[in-house]
Design an enzyme around this catalytic site. Structure first.
Site, PDB file in Angstrom:
ATOM      1  N   THR A 218      44.792  55.476  65.512  1.00  0.00           N
ATOM      2  CA  THR A 218      45.190  54.358  66.346  1.00  0.00           C
ATOM      3  C   THR A 218      46.681  54.274  66.781  1.00  0.00           C
ATOM      4  O   THR A 218      47.441  54.367  65.836  1.00  0.00           O
ATOM      5  CB  THR A 218      44.463  53.204  66.332  1.00  0.00           C
ATOM      6  OG1 THR A 218      42.993  53.523  65.971  1.00  0.00           O
ATOM      7  CG2 THR A 218      44.485  52.258  67.355  1.00  0.00           C
ATOM      8  N   ARG A 246      30.045  56.781  67.467  1.00  0.00           N
ATOM      9  CA  ARG A 246      30.592  55.333  67.092  1.00  0.00           C
ATOM     10  C   ARG A 246      31.589  55.122  67.876  1.00  0.00           C
ATOM     11  O   ARG A 246      32.407  55.808  68.196  1.00  0.00           O
ATOM     12  CB  ARG A 246      30.864  55.677  65.594  1.00  0.00           C
ATOM     13  CG  ARG A 246      31.751  54.468  65.213  1.00  0.00           C
ATOM     14  CD  ARG A 246      33.123  54.473  65.027  1.00  0.00           C
ATOM     15  NE  ARG A 246      33.498  53.428  64.347  1.00  0.00           N
ATOM     16  CZ  ARG A 246      35.047  53.163  63.990  1.00  0.00           C
ATOM     17  NH1 ARG A 246      36.057  54.109  64.872  1.00  0.00           N
ATOM     18  NH2 ARG A 246      35.571  52.016  63.478  1.00  0.00           N
ATOM     19  N   GLY A 248      34.577  52.291  67.919  1.00  0.00           N
ATOM     20  CA  GLY A 248      35.450  50.972  67.259  1.00  0.00           C
ATOM     21  C   GLY A 248      35.758  49.858  67.896  1.00  0.00           C
ATOM     22  O   GLY A 248      35.262  49.736  68.946  1.00  0.00           O
ATOM     23  N   ASP A 249      36.959  49.470  67.432  1.00  0.00           N
ATOM     24  CA  ASP A 249      37.404  48.269  68.143  1.00  0.00           C
ATOM     25  C   ASP A 249      38.345  48.472  69.230  1.00  0.00           C
ATOM     26  O   ASP A 249      38.550  47.773  70.189  1.00  0.00           O
ATOM     27  CB  ASP A 249      38.171  47.298  67.109  1.00  0.00           C
ATOM     28  CG  ASP A 249      39.297  47.959  66.573  1.00  0.00           C
ATOM     29  OD1 ASP A 249      39.116  49.159  66.186  1.00  0.00           O
ATOM     30  OD2 ASP A 249      40.347  47.509  66.351  1.00  0.00           O
ATOM     31  N   THR A 269      45.532  48.121  64.556  1.00  0.00           N
ATOM     32  CA  THR A 269      45.058  49.618  64.051  1.00  0.00           C
ATOM     33  C   THR A 269      44.366  49.045  62.603  1.00  0.00           C
ATOM     34  O   THR A 269      44.591  48.001  61.802  1.00  0.00           O
ATOM     35  CB  THR A 269      46.284  50.450  63.873  1.00  0.00           C
ATOM     36  OG1 THR A 269      47.144  49.940  62.751  1.00  0.00           O
ATOM     37  CG2 THR A 269      46.611  50.674  65.244  1.00  0.00           C
ATOM     38  N   GLY A 270      43.520  49.887  62.015  1.00  0.00           N
ATOM     39  CA  GLY A 270      43.158  49.725  60.654  1.00  0.00           C
ATOM     40  C   GLY A 270      41.308  49.854  60.882  1.00  0.00           C
ATOM     41  O   GLY A 270      40.976  50.501  61.750  1.00  0.00           O
ATOM     42  N   GLY A 272      38.027  49.222  61.967  1.00  0.00           N
ATOM     43  CA  GLY A 272      37.749  48.479  63.380  1.00  0.00           C
ATOM     44  C   GLY A 272      36.510  47.693  63.089  1.00  0.00           C
ATOM     45  O   GLY A 272      36.370  46.807  63.838  1.00  0.00           O
TER      46      GLY A 272
END
Length: 369
Positions: A218, A246, A248-249, A269-270, A272
């Site tokens: 990200t 999938r 994510g965030d 970032t990281g 999600g």
């Protein structure tokens, strides 16, 4: 006893006072007018690392365009395009680490503070710059999020080239190594299999196959210009070797990114899933709305995430989250911060040029300590 003034005398006396020289009564008060805001662009650390063969990084490009008069969001997206197109960054766009089937699926969203509009795409395949597609969803539709084949069809209709495969030699090599290690595990129970997949990924990180920052991937990039106009964009290839489909965030408003033009912006970032569960970016902006500084707002939300992380598989030996999560935050005054679960860095560009600086961390050390 003082003489009372009639109405006529009172009006005449008031007029005389108003006409008297300022020197008679001292310096007249100065009217305070707000100073212009100092422009700033903040991003994840890859925003001041990759140049895709050019002369400038993401934050440099975005800042130069923004201060040159370009729309803030246009500037930010031009910045992240550099990272999306750079094959040596395997966390974003072209060459991003693929899903479990070896297919690169990309997510992105953007928000425009002045226009109060947003757009996003999830699980889009074959387009190197999903941030541009997200912006077109914002500009050309009445929707906020398009996914999968629908997002790809929309991009094709907007003139984007759809490629068969966005893997590079690097991303395919890493996927094949992951596949080699996990193939014997395919007949485990679904729960055990996912834990085994994660364990293999952590082993590959420890052995140097994968950059820890690129396992989750990200880039988030947010900016404010001298007029106080705030925008943001987040774009990613998502979790390395994720289950196909999938999301994510990163493409979700309030999680991977949230902008309120009157308050500020926050992106991440990281991990999600942790970000999605807590709607972290939205919560950070709401903390700033109540008056918190960007740093304090993000620390408050990180503490909430840590409190909500109770599954043993997500905790390290100290009982702390065993994953990274970073936030990049700025408010309507141009104050900014990079804040993280564990020690890391972020990128910032001001009139003094681009820098990579340390984040403020909730915990010392690393997630695996």
């Amino acid at each position: 006893m003082s003489k009372k003034l009639n109405r006529r005398e009172f009006v005449q006396a008031s007029a005389a006072v108003a006409a008297a020289p300022a020197a008679l009564f001292g310096q007249a008060p100065t009217m305070m007018t707000p100073k212009s805001i100092k422009p700033v662009v903040v991003s994840s650390n890859n925003g001041n690392k990759f140049k895709n063969g050019g002369a400038k990084t993401c934050v440099e490009t975005a800042f130069a365009m923004m201060t040159g008069g370009a729309d803030v969001l246009d500037a930010l997206i031009a910045g992240v395009n550099i990272v999306e197109l750079d094959p040596t960054d395997d966390s974003v766009g072209y060459g991003g680490l693929p899903n479990a089937e070896g297919i690169v699926q990309l997510d992105s969203c953007c928000m425009h503070g002045p226009k109060k509009r947003a757009g996003g795409v999830a699980e889009i395949e074959g387009v190197r710059t999903p941030s541009k597609v997200a912006q077109l969803v914002m500009d050309e539709t009445d929707h906020h999020l398009l996914v999968g084949k629908g997002a790809q069809d929309f991009a094709r209709g907007m003139g984007f080239k759809i490629e068969d495969d966005l893997n590079t030699e690097n991303s395919r090599k890493k996927w094949l190594e992951w596949k080699r290690r996990t193939d014997p595990l395919h007949y485990l129970s679904p729960k055990d299999r996912q834990q085994a997949y994660h364990r293999v990924a952590m082993e590959m990180i420890a052995e140097g196959w994968v950059d820890p920052d690129h396992y989750y991937g990200t880039i988030n990039c947010d900016g404010i210009n001298a007029k106080g106009e705030i925008c943001g964009v987040t774009t990613t290839s998502g979790l390395a070797w994720k289950i196909p489909g999938r999301a994510g965030d990163s493409p979700i408003l309030g999680a991977g990114l949230y902008v309120d033009g009157e308050v500020g912006a926050a992106g991440s970032t990281g991990r999600g899933e942790a970000n999605l569960y807590n709607l972290s970016s939205f919560m950070i902006v709401e903390e700033m709305r109540r008056g918190a500084h960007p740093k304090d707002a993000a620390i408050t939300v990180l503490k909430r995430i840590a409190k909500n992380t109770i599954e043993k598989r997500l905790l390290n030996g100290k009982g702390q989250p065993n994953f990274g999560l970073n936030f990049y935050v700025l408010n309507a005054r141009g104050e900014h911060a990079g804040v993280a679960m564990y020690e890391s860095t972020y990128a910032v560009c001001t009139e003094n040029g681009p820098q990579t600086v340390k984040t403020d961390a909730l915990y010392a050390g690393s997630a695996t300590d």
